[in-house]
Design a protein around this motif. Sequence first.
Motif, PDB file in Angstrom:
ATOM      1  N   ASP A 499       0.729  -0.966  -0.028  1.00 20.50           N
ATOM      2  CA  ASP A 499       0.138   0.059   0.011  1.00 20.50           C
ATOM      3  C   ASP A 499       0.927   1.367   0.015  1.00 20.50           C
ATOM      4  OD1 ASP A 499      -2.283  -1.396  -0.089  1.00 20.50           O
ATOM      5  OD2 ASP A 499      -2.715  -1.330   2.149  1.00 20.50           O
ATOM      6  N   ASP A 500       1.971   1.227   0.643  1.00 21.97           N
ATOM      7  CA  ASP A 500       2.820   2.557   0.964  1.00 21.97           C
ATOM      8  C   ASP A 500       4.078   2.318  -0.346  1.00 21.97           C
ATOM      9  OD1 ASP A 500       4.027   0.190   1.976  1.00 21.97           O
ATOM     10  OD2 ASP A 500       4.972   1.555   3.458  1.00 21.97           O
ATOM     11  N   HIS A 501       3.883   1.770  -1.314  1.00 21.33           N
ATOM     12  CA  HIS A 501       4.709   1.720  -2.340  1.00 21.33           C
ATOM     13  C   HIS A 501       3.947   1.715  -3.673  1.00 21.33           C
ATOM     14  CE1 HIS A 501       7.592   0.253   0.690  1.00 21.33           C
ATOM     15  NE2 HIS A 501       8.668   0.625  -0.145  1.00 21.33           N
ATOM     16  N   TRP A 502       4.680   2.109  -4.872  1.00 18.71           N
ATOM     17  CA  TRP A 502       4.234   2.068  -6.118  1.00 18.71           C
ATOM     18  C   TRP A 502       5.483   1.602  -7.135  1.00 18.71           C
ATOM     19  CZ3 TRP A 502      -0.456   2.126  -7.113  1.00 18.71           C
ATOM     20  CH2 TRP A 502      -1.210   2.668  -8.392  1.00 18.71           C
ATOM     21  N   SER A 503       4.819   1.348  -8.056  1.00 17.96           N
ATOM     22  CA  SER A 503       5.533   0.649  -9.120  1.00 17.96           C
ATOM     23  C   SER A 503       6.335   1.866  -9.896  1.00 17.96           C
ATOM     24  CB  SER A 503       4.903   0.065 -10.511  1.00 17.96           C
ATOM     25  OG  SER A 503       4.029   0.753 -10.915  1.00 17.96           O
ATOM     26  N   ASN A 504       7.721   1.542 -10.114  1.00 12.69           N
ATOM     27  CA  ASN A 504       8.466   2.801 -11.070  1.00 12.69           C
ATOM     28  C   ASN A 504       8.172   2.877 -12.514  1.00 12.69           C
ATOM     29  OD1 ASN A 504       9.462   0.392 -11.908  1.00 12.69           O
ATOM     30  ND2 ASN A 504      11.860   0.756 -11.440  1.00 12.69           N
ATOM     31  N   ASP A 505       8.735   3.540 -13.095  1.00 16.34           N
ATOM     32  CA  ASP A 505       8.404   3.546 -14.732  1.00 16.34           C
ATOM     33  C   ASP A 505       8.432   2.383 -15.512  1.00 16.34           C
ATOM     34  OD1 ASP A 505       7.331   6.219 -14.247  1.00 16.34           O
ATOM     35  OD2 ASP A 505       9.517   7.186 -14.625  1.00 16.34           O
ATOM     36  N   ARG A 506       9.423   1.753 -15.197  1.00 17.63           N
ATOM     37  CA  ARG A 506       9.652   0.530 -15.733  1.00 17.63           C
ATOM     38  C   ARG A 506       8.848  -0.582 -15.457  1.00 17.63           C
ATOM     39  NH1 ARG A 506      14.816   2.421 -14.566  1.00 17.63           N
ATOM     40  NH2 ARG A 506      15.250   0.828 -13.198  1.00 17.63           N
ATOM     41  N   ARG A 507       8.122  -0.588 -14.386  1.00 20.08           N
ATOM     42  CA  ARG A 507       7.349  -1.450 -13.750  1.00 20.08           C
ATOM     43  C   ARG A 507       8.270  -2.838 -13.330  1.00 20.08           C
ATOM     44  NH1 ARG A 507       4.553   2.305 -15.134  1.00 20.08           N
ATOM     45  NH2 ARG A 507       2.411   2.252 -15.756  1.00 20.08           N
ATOM     46  N   ASP A 508       9.418  -2.573 -12.784  1.00 22.95           N
ATOM     47  CA  ASP A 508      10.259  -3.741 -12.412  1.00 22.95           C
ATOM     48  C   ASP A 508      10.819  -3.645 -11.059  1.00 22.95           C
ATOM     49  OD1 ASP A 508      12.083  -1.662 -12.413  1.00 22.95           O
ATOM     50  OD2 ASP A 508      13.426  -2.744 -13.934  1.00 22.95           O
ATOM     51  N   MET A 509      10.210  -2.599 -10.249  1.00 22.05           N
ATOM     52  CA  MET A 509      10.538  -2.323  -8.739  1.00 22.05           C
ATOM     53  C   MET A 509       9.463  -1.730  -8.073  1.00 22.05           C
ATOM     54  SD  MET A 509      13.987  -0.498  -7.270  1.00 22.05           S
ATOM     55  CE  MET A 509      14.946  -1.451  -8.246  1.00 22.05           C
ATOM     56  N   CYS A 510       9.046  -1.944  -6.857  1.00 21.38           N
ATOM     57  CA  CYS A 510       8.337  -1.210  -6.061  1.00 21.38           C
ATOM     58  C   CYS A 510       9.084  -0.100  -5.394  1.00 21.38           C
ATOM     59  CB  CYS A 510       7.393  -1.962  -4.835  1.00 21.38           C
ATOM     60  SG  CYS A 510       6.175  -3.160  -5.701  1.00 21.38           S
ATOM     61  N   VAL A 511       8.577   1.203  -5.545  1.00 19.87           N
ATOM     62  CA  VAL A 511       9.372   2.104  -4.819  1.00 19.87           C
ATOM     63  C   VAL A 511       8.331   2.898  -3.970  1.00 19.87           C
ATOM     64  CG1 VAL A 511      10.948   2.532  -6.713  1.00 19.87           C
ATOM     65  CG2 VAL A 511       8.702   3.914  -6.615  1.00 19.87           C
ATOM     66  N   PRO A 512       8.865   3.613  -2.732  1.00 18.89           N
ATOM     67  CA  PRO A 512       8.025   4.335  -1.799  1.00 18.89           C
ATOM     68  C   PRO A 512       7.259   5.271  -2.747  1.00 18.89           C
ATOM     69  CG  PRO A 512      10.323   3.923  -0.884  1.00 18.89           C
ATOM     70  CD  PRO A 512      10.417   3.451  -2.446  1.00 18.89           C
ATOM     71  N   LYS A 513       6.005   5.385  -2.211  1.00 18.95           N
ATOM     72  CA  LYS A 513       5.191   6.325  -2.690  1.00 18.95           C
ATOM     73  C   LYS A 513       5.599   7.676  -2.387  1.00 18.95           C
ATOM     74  CE  LYS A 513       1.069   3.834  -3.052  1.00 18.95           C
ATOM     75  NZ  LYS A 513      -0.722   3.710  -2.874  1.00 18.95           N
TER      76      LYS A 513
END
Length: 794
Positions: A499-513
């Motif tokens: 919930d507190d993370h989001w996908s990066n532009d490449r959709r290969d890693m969850c980064v903190p929102k």
Amino acid sequence: RQHRWLQAMIFAIEEINQNANLLPNITLGYGIYDTCFLVSTGLEGSMWLITGKEDPVPNYRCTSQSPLAAIIGDATSGTSIPMARLLGLYRYPQISYYAGVDKLSDRHQFPSFFRTVPRGKIQARSIARLLVHFGWTWVGILAEETEYGDLSTQSLREELLNTNVCIGFSEFVPTIYSAIKVNYIIDLINKSSVNAIVIICYETYILPVMQEVIRQNITGKSWLASASSSTSGKIFKNHLLVGTIGLATHKANIPGFHDFLLNLHPFTSQHNMYLETFWEEVFGYKWPNTNTYQSTPTNELGKESKLCTGTESLKELDISYFDASESRVAYNVYNAVYAAAHALHDLYMCKPGEGPFGNGTCANIHDFEPWQLLHYAKNVNFKNKLGEEIYFDDEGNSLPVFDVINWHQTPEGNFEYVDVGRLDFRLPPGRELIFNNSALMWNGGQTQIPLSVCSESCLPGFRKAVRQGEPICCFDCIRCSEGKISNQTDSSDCLECPDDHWSNDRRDMCVPKSIEFLSYTENLGIILASTSILFSFIPAAILCTFIRYRETPIVKANNRELSYVLLLALVLCFLCCLIFIGQPVMVTCMLRQTTFGIIFAFSISCVLAKTIMVVIAFTATKPNSSLKKWVGPKVSNTIVIVRTLVQIIICVTWLASSPPFPEENMKPDPGKIIIECNEGSTVAFWCMLGYMGLLASVSFIVAFIARNLPDSFNEAKLITFSMLVFVSVWLSFIPAYLSTKGKYMVAVEIFAILASSTGLLLCIFFPKCYIILLRPDINTREFLMGKGTFSNKN
């Protein structure tokens, strides 16, 4: 190849006969029968060996010679299966050196069958393991049109179910040559997108297909051959087939076998079939007593071919036939003969009274039943001359070991295979493959493993979507949706971020929102905060001006105490914007709207009081007016206090019942965490704004009614304009506030506060400041009463 297998059997028998420790005083003999890869011929030969007659009589042994001990063979599973059914009826031990079909492990159907080659299931598992190792997920299968080919294909399909390998096509190769069928297979290979093809076919059957592959110059295909054809020099003798991977039975250098082969000679090797034919084949000569030359005139012999003399030496030849270090099937034949000999030895060495049969009896080596030898064959366990342990498991199978070979082209242009690995299923799972990738040679001299996939791999950030109606290896790569990732190649599904993370532009890693709120450190927050503070100095400066000129008519004429209070309220109106900037916490959320609501209610109450006082003052000047007693500060103070108190009650009730609180809102923008104030009770919020709007509307109406009063009381016009601006700002605020989210919603409210406060300030106080500072000549009682004149002169 088959001739060398035959020589391996003869060599093993002669070696056993010379061994004083194995079957002492017993001489082994042998009979040889060629099945020609035909089932009928194989069965005929089996009956001939069992009965001892070329015209077999079923259920009779028509010979007084020593009994038949065992049958070594056959090579192909197609002929071994019917032979095993027949021999199983009589319980004759049958030891095959090349038949690998898994079906032969069924002890109910084939109780007397043994083999020194791994079972079909091991071969299927080995092929699947290699396909996975090379990353070949899109393969074709060419299998011989026999029971062996059918069962081997089924076993391979079952093994591939546990992998991500798909079968693009599967075809049977005819055992009897058919040009139509061969052309169909070639056309299928050409049209298919499959680049890796598995061959489960004996060399005699697959040879026409591979010859056509070479003739049509079919390139770009990688071949993986099973043990039945992988080492065949007849097939893999063209540069198009360089790089072929093959499974091969375990090889060994049989001690003494090389010298035995070199010493073969038609004149000295007795009872050795086919040596004359072999001699003609390797030297290219003809024996003068063959049928071909018996009818050929002597004067024409020299024109067609040279004659064999018997003085030729095999040592002069450099052919793979004599390379005993590459013995594979021949090594299996060697072990099969020794297995039969050890079973006979155990039977021969039985001590009466300690035997395995009734009452401890033993069998007679010169006259025993096949089922008696079968008992000993099941328990064979010995070490051969190379120190390798030979035994059969409960299903008659030998060691589950395969060598992995790779066909190379030498600098001289020759074609040969080299060992590049081993599959040993005695090792723990996952470690059974021992491989040397650096030794691989692929077609065209490539070092990179060729691809054979239906669809290119999906990179991280994408997921596989199987195409409808196609195998799972045929898929499209679909980018993961926002908030989901795939961090591996060929992911079948995308993983949802916490919930507190989001996908990066490449959709290969969850980064903190990213956390969003109207901050003092960003440009918008700085501008609004600076504007709020700067604008707050304006009413403060006007207040100072009013205090300094408090005795002038323009200040005294319009209830200067209310003006002082209103200016102070406007200072607070500008400054209350600062509470809206910064990260929301519990305290600021509770103070934001309530502080703003009370201060503005107080400000508008002051304006309303001023308006009402203007009306009362004008009416009280009329003769006999009853409103004279209402002229004074009590009325204005009461109006301000009562009107403000109502707003305070609304806010206190709001805070007591459902107060605002900070919350993390992820709905407007899933990639951000918007920290904002939840208003708690939306009813209370809109009641607060509604009451403020009611006060403004009443002030506007009263001021509008009083707009035509004499000039000395022209503040009503100013109040009318100020309320018009105020109401317009807040009516525009409602749709703007509801259509924005996050920090911009806060910015809209701050802008509305600044705009409405500035409107009050401009409309009510700037005209008076203009007179006080720039036109002091008209700041007189006479002018305000409409009795004076003024000049535009400086």
